[in-house]
Scaffold this motif. Sequence first.
Motif, PDB file in Angstrom:
ATOM      1  N   LEU A 160      21.365  20.591  74.432  1.00 58.49           N
ATOM      2  CA  LEU A 160      22.117  19.501  73.813  1.00 58.49           C
ATOM      3  C   LEU A 160      23.593  19.846  73.764  1.00 58.49           C
ATOM      4  CD1 LEU A 160      22.226  16.794  72.303  1.00 58.49           C
ATOM      5  CD2 LEU A 160      21.790  18.084  70.191  1.00 58.49           C
ATOM      6  N   PHE A 161      24.398  19.018  74.400  1.00 57.05           N
ATOM      7  CA  PHE A 161      25.853  19.155  74.361  1.00 57.05           C
ATOM      8  C   PHE A 161      26.376  18.082  73.420  1.00 57.05           C
ATOM      9  CE2 PHE A 161      24.612  20.957  78.424  1.00 57.05           C
ATOM     10  CZ  PHE A 161      25.337  22.144  78.447  1.00 57.05           C
ATOM     11  N   GLY A 162      26.854  18.510  72.263  1.00 57.17           N
ATOM     12  CA  GLY A 162      27.405  17.592  71.277  1.00 57.17           C
ATOM     13  C   GLY A 162      26.485  17.439  70.081  1.00 57.17           C
ATOM     14  N   ILE A 163      26.908  17.970  68.951  1.00 57.11           N
ATOM     15  CA  ILE A 163      26.076  17.852  67.743  1.00 57.11           C
ATOM     16  C   ILE A 163      26.753  16.973  66.697  1.00 57.11           C
ATOM     17  CG2 ILE A 163      24.799  19.993  68.006  1.00 57.11           C
ATOM     18  CD1 ILE A 163      26.782  21.104  65.823  1.00 57.11           C
ATOM     19  N   GLY A 164      27.515  16.020  67.168  1.00 55.62           N
ATOM     20  CA  GLY A 164      28.100  15.053  66.246  1.00 55.62           C
ATOM     21  C   GLY A 164      27.025  14.100  65.771  1.00 55.62           C
ATOM     22  N   ASN A 165      27.398  12.879  65.511  1.00 47.91           N
ATOM     23  CA  ASN A 165      26.468  11.884  64.977  1.00 47.91           C
ATOM     24  C   ASN A 165      25.240  11.670  65.863  1.00 47.91           C
ATOM     25  OD1 ASN A 165      28.079  11.395  62.742  1.00 47.91           O
ATOM     26  ND2 ASN A 165      29.228   9.778  63.781  1.00 47.91           N
TER      27      ASN A 165
ATOM     28  N   ILE B 291      21.914  24.499  71.722  1.00 49.57           N
ATOM     29  CA  ILE B 291      22.629  23.395  71.080  1.00 49.57           C
ATOM     30  C   ILE B 291      24.096  23.792  71.054  1.00 49.57           C
ATOM     31  CG2 ILE B 291      22.918  22.042  68.962  1.00 49.57           C
ATOM     32  CD1 ILE B 291      20.001  22.806  68.242  1.00 49.57           C
ATOM     33  N   THR B 292      24.977  22.898  71.512  1.00 54.27           N
ATOM     34  CA  THR B 292      26.395  23.250  71.576  1.00 54.27           C
ATOM     35  C   THR B 292      27.286  22.202  70.918  1.00 54.27           C
ATOM     36  OG1 THR B 292      27.058  22.124  73.613  1.00 54.27           O
ATOM     37  CG2 THR B 292      25.945  24.257  73.865  1.00 54.27           C
ATOM     38  N   SER B 293      28.412  22.701  70.444  1.00 56.26           N
ATOM     39  CA  SER B 293      29.544  21.823  70.130  1.00 56.26           C
ATOM     40  C   SER B 293      30.494  22.019  71.308  1.00 56.26           C
ATOM     41  CB  SER B 293      30.196  22.236  68.807  1.00 56.26           C
ATOM     42  OG  SER B 293      30.839  23.488  68.936  1.00 56.26           O
ATOM     43  N   SER B 294      31.740  21.650  71.176  1.00 63.78           N
ATOM     44  CA  SER B 294      32.653  21.818  72.302  1.00 63.78           C
ATOM     45  C   SER B 294      32.973  23.287  72.577  1.00 63.78           C
ATOM     46  CB  SER B 294      33.941  21.033  72.062  1.00 63.78           C
ATOM     47  OG  SER B 294      34.540  21.462  70.858  1.00 63.78           O
ATOM     48  N   THR B 295      32.853  24.147  71.581  1.00 63.89           N
ATOM     49  CA  THR B 295      33.231  25.548  71.785  1.00 63.89           C
ATOM     50  C   THR B 295      32.168  26.555  71.341  1.00 63.89           C
ATOM     51  OG1 THR B 295      34.313  25.594  69.622  1.00 63.89           O
ATOM     52  CG2 THR B 295      35.702  25.070  71.528  1.00 63.89           C
ATOM     53  N   ILE B 296      31.206  26.133  70.538  1.00 61.72           N
ATOM     54  CA  ILE B 296      30.207  27.039  69.964  1.00 61.72           C
ATOM     55  C   ILE B 296      28.816  26.637  70.452  1.00 61.72           C
ATOM     56  CG2 ILE B 296      29.170  27.886  67.811  1.00 61.72           C
ATOM     57  CD1 ILE B 296      32.049  28.723  68.044  1.00 61.72           C
ATOM     58  N   ALA B 297      27.977  27.638  70.713  1.00 58.99           N
ATOM     59  CA  ALA B 297      26.595  27.369  71.120  1.00 58.99           C
ATOM     60  C   ALA B 297      25.635  28.179  70.265  1.00 58.99           C
ATOM     61  CB  ALA B 297      26.390  27.722  72.591  1.00 58.99           C
ATOM     62  N   PHE B 298      24.478  27.592  70.028  1.00 59.93           N
ATOM     63  CA  PHE B 298      23.373  28.311  69.405  1.00 59.93           C
ATOM     64  C   PHE B 298      22.316  28.484  70.477  1.00 59.93           C
ATOM     65  CE2 PHE B 298      19.061  27.983  67.723  1.00 59.93           C
ATOM     66  CZ  PHE B 298      19.017  29.190  67.047  1.00 59.93           C
ATOM     67  N   PHE B 299      21.923  29.736  70.706  1.00 61.16           N
ATOM     68  CA  PHE B 299      20.866  30.060  71.652  1.00 61.16           C
ATOM     69  C   PHE B 299      19.653  30.501  70.848  1.00 61.16           C
ATOM     70  CE2 PHE B 299      24.840  30.717  73.903  1.00 61.16           C
ATOM     71  CZ  PHE B 299      24.607  30.101  75.121  1.00 61.16           C
ATOM     72  N   GLU B 300      18.549  29.788  71.010  1.00 60.78           N
ATOM     73  CA  GLU B 300      17.330  30.064  70.263  1.00 60.78           C
ATOM     74  C   GLU B 300      16.828  31.479  70.548  1.00 60.78           C
ATOM     75  OE1 GLU B 300      13.551  27.325  69.623  1.00 60.78           O
ATOM     76  OE2 GLU B 300      13.601  28.181  71.643  1.00 60.78           O
TER      77      GLU B 300
END
Length: 175
Positions: A9-14, A43-52
Amino acid sequence: MNHKINIVLFGIGNVGSALINKVLKERKSIILEDHIDIRFPVITSSTIAFFEKEGANFSWEANFIQFGIPFKLENVFKYIQENELENVIAVDATNDGEFAKEYFDLLQNGLGVLSVNQSLAQLPPDFGREINLAASIFGLNYKFIKLDKADKHLAANKLFESILEIAEKQKALVL
């Protein structure tokens, strides 16, 4: 046996958040009834990612805040390869026209692409045709979901339905 779908997922906004919450809400029924297991290993925002991490089972918001790290797209590809993830779909829930230019790299690295990125309308008209052609060459899915209004729940529902559609097609190919 459940058919596993891995969502990057790229983008964790709304919209991205609404999609995750929709999947979590429906997870039990789609596993039991449809035998489809949708996961979000990245799951990513524009600069940060979470890798399970294997075995970690926490709230996605807490994981992202506590364990998110700066990333580049190459890190995502490396993670997918190292963890031998299959049936990977990149979901673009951003509104970033620059990110859309990464679709070719996503496809070349084995990820199907689903997008609600409304900034695609500002790209050259041939862009969509070229992405569709690339997806068909790689045997992957590409779908742009045009929304008439900016409703996060509508967008999440349409993405969810598209993910299930792709999963059903993939399941049929395996059988």
